[in-house]
Design a protein around this motif. Structure first.
Motif, PDB file in Angstrom:
ATOM      1  N   GLN A 205       6.369   9.729   1.306  1.00  0.00           N
ATOM      2  CA  GLN A 205       7.180  10.910   1.064  1.00  0.00           C
ATOM      3  C   GLN A 205       6.440  12.131   1.584  1.00  0.00           C
ATOM      4  O   GLN A 205       5.209  12.156   1.641  1.00  0.00           O
ATOM      5  CB  GLN A 205       7.474  11.071  -0.434  1.00  0.00           C
ATOM      6  CG  GLN A 205       8.303   9.934  -1.011  1.00  0.00           C
ATOM      7  CD  GLN A 205       8.541  10.107  -2.505  1.00  0.00           C
ATOM      8  OE1 GLN A 205       8.152  11.100  -3.088  1.00  0.00           O
ATOM      9  NE2 GLN A 205       9.184   9.114  -3.116  1.00  0.00           N
ATOM     10  N   LEU A 206       7.181  13.138   1.938  1.00  0.00           N
ATOM     11  CA  LEU A 206       6.611  14.337   2.533  1.00  0.00           C
ATOM     12  C   LEU A 206       5.776  15.102   1.506  1.00  0.00           C
ATOM     13  O   LEU A 206       6.232  15.394   0.397  1.00  0.00           O
ATOM     14  CB  LEU A 206       7.733  15.217   3.073  1.00  0.00           C
ATOM     15  CG  LEU A 206       7.345  16.321   4.056  1.00  0.00           C
ATOM     16  CD1 LEU A 206       6.687  15.735   5.284  1.00  0.00           C
ATOM     17  CD2 LEU A 206       8.576  17.124   4.446  1.00  0.00           C
ATOM     18  N   ARG A 207       4.513  15.396   1.887  1.00  0.00           N
ATOM     19  CA  ARG A 207       3.578  16.175   1.078  1.00  0.00           C
ATOM     20  C   ARG A 207       3.392  15.599  -0.331  1.00  0.00           C
ATOM     21  O   ARG A 207       3.188  16.335  -1.304  1.00  0.00           O
ATOM     22  CB  ARG A 207       4.026  17.648   1.019  1.00  0.00           C
ATOM     23  CG  ARG A 207       3.858  18.358   2.359  1.00  0.00           C
ATOM     24  CD  ARG A 207       4.313  19.788   2.280  1.00  0.00           C
ATOM     25  NE  ARG A 207       5.775  19.896   2.158  1.00  0.00           N
ATOM     26  CZ  ARG A 207       6.599  19.869   3.203  1.00  0.00           C
ATOM     27  NH1 ARG A 207       6.111  19.737   4.422  1.00  0.00           N
ATOM     28  NH2 ARG A 207       7.900  19.964   3.035  1.00  0.00           N
ATOM     29  N   ASP A 208       3.444  14.298  -0.435  1.00  0.00           N
ATOM     30  CA  ASP A 208       3.210  13.623  -1.707  1.00  0.00           C
ATOM     31  C   ASP A 208       2.315  12.422  -1.446  1.00  0.00           C
ATOM     32  O   ASP A 208       2.465  11.729  -0.439  1.00  0.00           O
ATOM     33  CB  ASP A 208       4.537  13.182  -2.336  1.00  0.00           C
ATOM     34  CG  ASP A 208       4.359  12.735  -3.777  1.00  0.00           C
ATOM     35  OD1 ASP A 208       3.259  12.963  -4.324  1.00  0.00           O
ATOM     36  OD2 ASP A 208       5.303  12.169  -4.342  1.00  0.00           O
ATOM     37  N   SER A 209       1.381  12.172  -2.335  1.00  0.00           N
ATOM     38  CA  SER A 209       0.415  11.098  -2.131  1.00  0.00           C
ATOM     39  C   SER A 209       1.075   9.732  -2.274  1.00  0.00           C
ATOM     40  O   SER A 209       1.840   9.487  -3.218  1.00  0.00           O
ATOM     41  CB  SER A 209      -0.728  11.224  -3.137  1.00  0.00           C
ATOM     42  OG  SER A 209      -1.668  10.178  -2.966  1.00  0.00           O
ATOM     43  N   THR A 210       0.776   8.854  -1.326  1.00  0.00           N
ATOM     44  CA  THR A 210       1.253   7.472  -1.359  1.00  0.00           C
ATOM     45  C   THR A 210       0.046   6.552  -1.461  1.00  0.00           C
ATOM     46  O   THR A 210      -0.869   6.621  -0.640  1.00  0.00           O
ATOM     47  CB  THR A 210       2.053   7.127  -0.092  1.00  0.00           C
ATOM     48  OG1 THR A 210       3.254   7.893  -0.068  1.00  0.00           O
ATOM     49  CG2 THR A 210       2.408   5.646  -0.057  1.00  0.00           C
ATOM     50  N   ARG A 211       0.032   5.702  -2.477  1.00  0.00           N
ATOM     51  CA  ARG A 211      -1.058   4.744  -2.641  1.00  0.00           C
ATOM     52  C   ARG A 211      -0.731   3.475  -1.872  1.00  0.00           C
ATOM     53  O   ARG A 211       0.402   2.981  -1.928  1.00  0.00           O
ATOM     54  CB  ARG A 211      -1.260   4.417  -4.118  1.00  0.00           C
ATOM     55  CG  ARG A 211      -2.539   3.611  -4.384  1.00  0.00           C
ATOM     56  CD  ARG A 211      -2.683   3.298  -5.843  1.00  0.00           C
ATOM     57  NE  ARG A 211      -1.725   2.273  -6.277  1.00  0.00           N
ATOM     58  CZ  ARG A 211      -1.537   1.939  -7.546  1.00  0.00           C
ATOM     59  NH1 ARG A 211      -2.212   2.557  -8.501  1.00  0.00           N
ATOM     60  NH2 ARG A 211      -0.659   1.012  -7.866  1.00  0.00           N
ATOM     61  N   VAL A 212      -1.730   2.952  -1.181  1.00  0.00           N
ATOM     62  CA  VAL A 212      -1.567   1.721  -0.408  1.00  0.00           C
ATOM     63  C   VAL A 212      -2.473   0.665  -1.013  1.00  0.00           C
ATOM     64  O   VAL A 212      -3.702   0.750  -0.929  1.00  0.00           O
ATOM     65  CB  VAL A 212      -1.917   1.932   1.075  1.00  0.00           C
ATOM     66  CG1 VAL A 212      -1.634   0.650   1.869  1.00  0.00           C
ATOM     67  CG2 VAL A 212      -1.155   3.111   1.654  1.00  0.00           C
ATOM     68  N   ASP A 213      -1.886  -0.334  -1.661  1.00  0.00           N
ATOM     69  CA  ASP A 213      -2.635  -1.486  -2.173  1.00  0.00           C
ATOM     70  C   ASP A 213      -2.517  -2.608  -1.162  1.00  0.00           C
ATOM     71  O   ASP A 213      -1.407  -2.970  -0.754  1.00  0.00           O
ATOM     72  CB  ASP A 213      -2.063  -1.936  -3.518  1.00  0.00           C
ATOM     73  CG  ASP A 213      -2.228  -0.893  -4.603  1.00  0.00           C
ATOM     74  OD1 ASP A 213      -3.319  -0.823  -5.184  1.00  0.00           O
ATOM     75  OD2 ASP A 213      -1.256  -0.136  -4.842  1.00  0.00           O
ATOM     76  N   PHE A 214      -3.651  -3.172  -0.767  1.00  0.00           N
ATOM     77  CA  PHE A 214      -3.597  -4.235   0.233  1.00  0.00           C
ATOM     78  C   PHE A 214      -4.375  -5.456  -0.230  1.00  0.00           C
ATOM     79  O   PHE A 214      -5.325  -5.367  -1.017  1.00  0.00           O
ATOM     80  CB  PHE A 214      -4.103  -3.749   1.600  1.00  0.00           C
ATOM     81  CG  PHE A 214      -5.555  -3.350   1.646  1.00  0.00           C
ATOM     82  CD1 PHE A 214      -6.543  -4.278   1.962  1.00  0.00           C
ATOM     83  CD2 PHE A 214      -5.932  -2.039   1.399  1.00  0.00           C
ATOM     84  CE1 PHE A 214      -7.871  -3.920   2.025  1.00  0.00           C
ATOM     85  CE2 PHE A 214      -7.262  -1.657   1.465  1.00  0.00           C
ATOM     86  CZ  PHE A 214      -8.241  -2.603   1.777  1.00  0.00           C
ATOM     87  N   ILE A 307      12.227   8.628   3.389  1.00  0.00           N
ATOM     88  CA  ILE A 307      11.779   7.652   4.366  1.00  0.00           C
ATOM     89  C   ILE A 307      12.993   6.998   5.008  1.00  0.00           C
ATOM     90  O   ILE A 307      13.904   6.520   4.325  1.00  0.00           O
ATOM     91  CB  ILE A 307      10.839   6.612   3.730  1.00  0.00           C
ATOM     92  CG1 ILE A 307      10.285   5.682   4.803  1.00  0.00           C
ATOM     93  CG2 ILE A 307      11.522   5.827   2.628  1.00  0.00           C
ATOM     94  CD1 ILE A 307       9.114   4.860   4.338  1.00  0.00           C
ATOM     95  N   LEU A 308      13.029   7.000   6.345  1.00  0.00           N
ATOM     96  CA  LEU A 308      14.170   6.474   7.083  1.00  0.00           C
ATOM     97  C   LEU A 308      13.896   5.106   7.697  1.00  0.00           C
ATOM     98  O   LEU A 308      14.842   4.370   8.001  1.00  0.00           O
ATOM     99  CB  LEU A 308      14.564   7.455   8.198  1.00  0.00           C
ATOM    100  CG  LEU A 308      14.898   8.886   7.753  1.00  0.00           C
ATOM    101  CD1 LEU A 308      15.277   9.732   8.958  1.00  0.00           C
ATOM    102  CD2 LEU A 308      16.008   8.882   6.716  1.00  0.00           C
ATOM    103  N   PHE A 309      12.620   4.773   7.884  1.00  0.00           N
ATOM    104  CA  PHE A 309      12.286   3.497   8.503  1.00  0.00           C
ATOM    105  C   PHE A 309      10.861   3.128   8.138  1.00  0.00           C
ATOM    106  O   PHE A 309       9.987   3.984   8.016  1.00  0.00           O
ATOM    107  CB  PHE A 309      12.413   3.586  10.034  1.00  0.00           C
ATOM    108  CG  PHE A 309      11.993   2.330  10.750  1.00  0.00           C
ATOM    109  CD1 PHE A 309      12.902   1.314  10.992  1.00  0.00           C
ATOM    110  CD2 PHE A 309      10.679   2.162  11.173  1.00  0.00           C
ATOM    111  CE1 PHE A 309      12.505   0.139  11.638  1.00  0.00           C
ATOM    112  CE2 PHE A 309      10.274   0.996  11.825  1.00  0.00           C
ATOM    113  CZ  PHE A 309      11.188  -0.013  12.055  1.00  0.00           C
ATOM    114  N   ALA A 310      10.635   1.816   7.973  1.00  0.00           N
ATOM    115  CA  ALA A 310       9.289   1.276   7.795  1.00  0.00           C
ATOM    116  C   ALA A 310       9.256  -0.091   8.453  1.00  0.00           C
ATOM    117  O   ALA A 310      10.121  -0.934   8.208  1.00  0.00           O
ATOM    118  CB  ALA A 310       8.924   1.171   6.319  1.00  0.00           C
ATOM    119  N   GLY A 311       8.270  -0.320   9.312  1.00  0.00           N
ATOM    120  CA  GLY A 311       8.168  -1.599   9.996  1.00  0.00           C
ATOM    121  C   GLY A 311       6.870  -1.683  10.774  1.00  0.00           C
ATOM    122  O   GLY A 311       6.035  -0.775  10.748  1.00  0.00           O
TER     123      GLY A 311
END
Length: 375
Positions: A205-214, A307-311
């Motif tokens: 998201q715009l100007r918001d923190s996104t956590r990525v767990d892998f 978010i419009l696309f993720a791939g």
């Protein structure tokens, strides 16, 4: 029960029209390839494939194959469903055996199930194990638009939509990108020494923190000095990465997985790029002693922060026309103008390769005669 039918062919995919609502399908005759020449690939199987019941995103789909063997054999036959692209989707069972001996004219019905969870185009083949490898004898295609609505389901030649590789539905929460191995490549020639899953919470998201767990899984032995390198577009700010994996990476249960997390903030709307790389020393590498496994990820964030696309690919290499049915209601994806970006790098610590380079540089400098010694 409504069904979609497809005849099996030896060398090509025959066409049958149909939809999830069970439209009338046309049958196709089968002419198995039973060559006299030793240079031709024999294909003694005929029959048809059916997609049974409605086809919906997130719902189990049954595939029924009615087979007829046109030449007696004393060899057991093995059949599988496979994907044309490499993405996570499980077929059950993994394979089905037709035990020998098999008489000419013998018939058998196979049943597989799978659950499509990604939008885009699912190209699925029914394959038979042959002496030289897996031989495709039929193919079906299922296409979901960007809203998750079914556009076509049936023979591949009937589904003439834009070839959109499967990727997550943009409303999926949490949004997950997976990078499995190609199941049709042997272990000797495996395409990924590491497989991975990345979970984004919340979705970018715009100007918001996104956590990525892998979660990384190692499939090759004797890896050492494994570290992470992330190349990312400059329209996001990236947090420091977890510590490097180190020397304990391999297929043994105790050190097969590495689980970590990092975060990023999307600073501007537009196309965002994130390429997570696993770099390690591998003793069986053909060129050099390090191998890199890459996980490219692309996001498109609209001006409103949605978010419009993720791939795992740039969507603008596939989507060209706002009227493309595969876009569904997402025509605004093509209104995004910020598609070009520069990149920078983030490395995990210890940076083994950097330390080695510094060591080599210092040794080279020490071995160079001083100017006074040259006189």
């Amino acid at each position: 029960m409504p069904s979609l039918r497809l005849s099996l062919t030896a060398a090509a995919l025959l066409t049958v029209s149909g939809s999830a609502m069970g439209q009338t399908s046309k049958a196709a005759e089968i002419k198995p390839v039973l060559p006299r020449s030793q240079y031709q690939n024999a294909q003694p199987i005929g029959g048809q494939v059916r997609l049974v019941g409605p086809v919906q995103l997130g719902k189990p789909v049954k595939v029924v194959a009615d087979l007829v063997c046109h030449r007696a054999t004393t060899d057991t036959m093995e059949f599988r469903l496979v994907r044309a692209e490499v993405y996570a989707m499980r077929f059950a069972p993994d394979s089905i055996l037709w035990p020998a001996p098999i008489d000419s004219g013998a018939a058998r019905t196979l049943e597989f199930t799978f659950t499509p969870t990604l939008v885009g185009m699912h190209r699925i083949g029914l394959v038979r194990r042959a002496p030289t490898g897996w031989q495709q004898i039929a193919g079906i295609t299922i296409a979901f638009d960007e809203d998750g609505h079914l556009l076509c389901a049936g023979p591949s030649d009937d589904c003439r939509q834009t070839q959109i590789t499967p990727h997550p539905l943009r409303s999926e929460r949490p949004l997950t990108l997976s990078f499995p191995r190609n199941e049709m490549i042997t272990k000797v020639r495996q395409d990924r020494h590491f497989t991975a899953n990345f979970r984004f919470t919340p979705a970018a998201q715009l100007r918001d923190s996104t956590r990525v767990d892998f979660d990384l899984e190692c499939h090759a032995p004797l890896y050492q000095k494994v570290q992470f390198v992330v190349e990312h577009s400059t329209n996001i700010a990236l947090s420091p990465l977890p510590p490097s994996w180190g020397d304990w990476a391999g297929p043994a249960p105790d050190y097969r997985h590495f689980q970590g997390k990092f975060a990023f903030v999307a600073l501007k709307p537009g196309l965002t790029y994130l390429n997570f790389r696993v770099v390690g020393k591998y003793p069986f590498a053909r060129v050099g002693d390090r191998v890199t496994t890459e996980y490219p990820m692309y996001f498109v964030i609209g001006d409103d922060g949605e978010i419009l696309f993720a791939g795992d690919y740039d969507p603008y290499t596939r989507f060209k026309d706002a009227t493309d049915p595969m876009l569904g209601s997402l025509a605004r994806l093509l209104d995004v103008t910020s598609r070009d970006f520069r990149t920078r790098y983030m490395l995990s610590l210890p940076d083994y390769q950097g330390e080695e380079n510094k060591l080599h540089d210092s040794l080279d400098a020490a071995s160079t005669p001083a100017d006074s010694a040259k006189k």
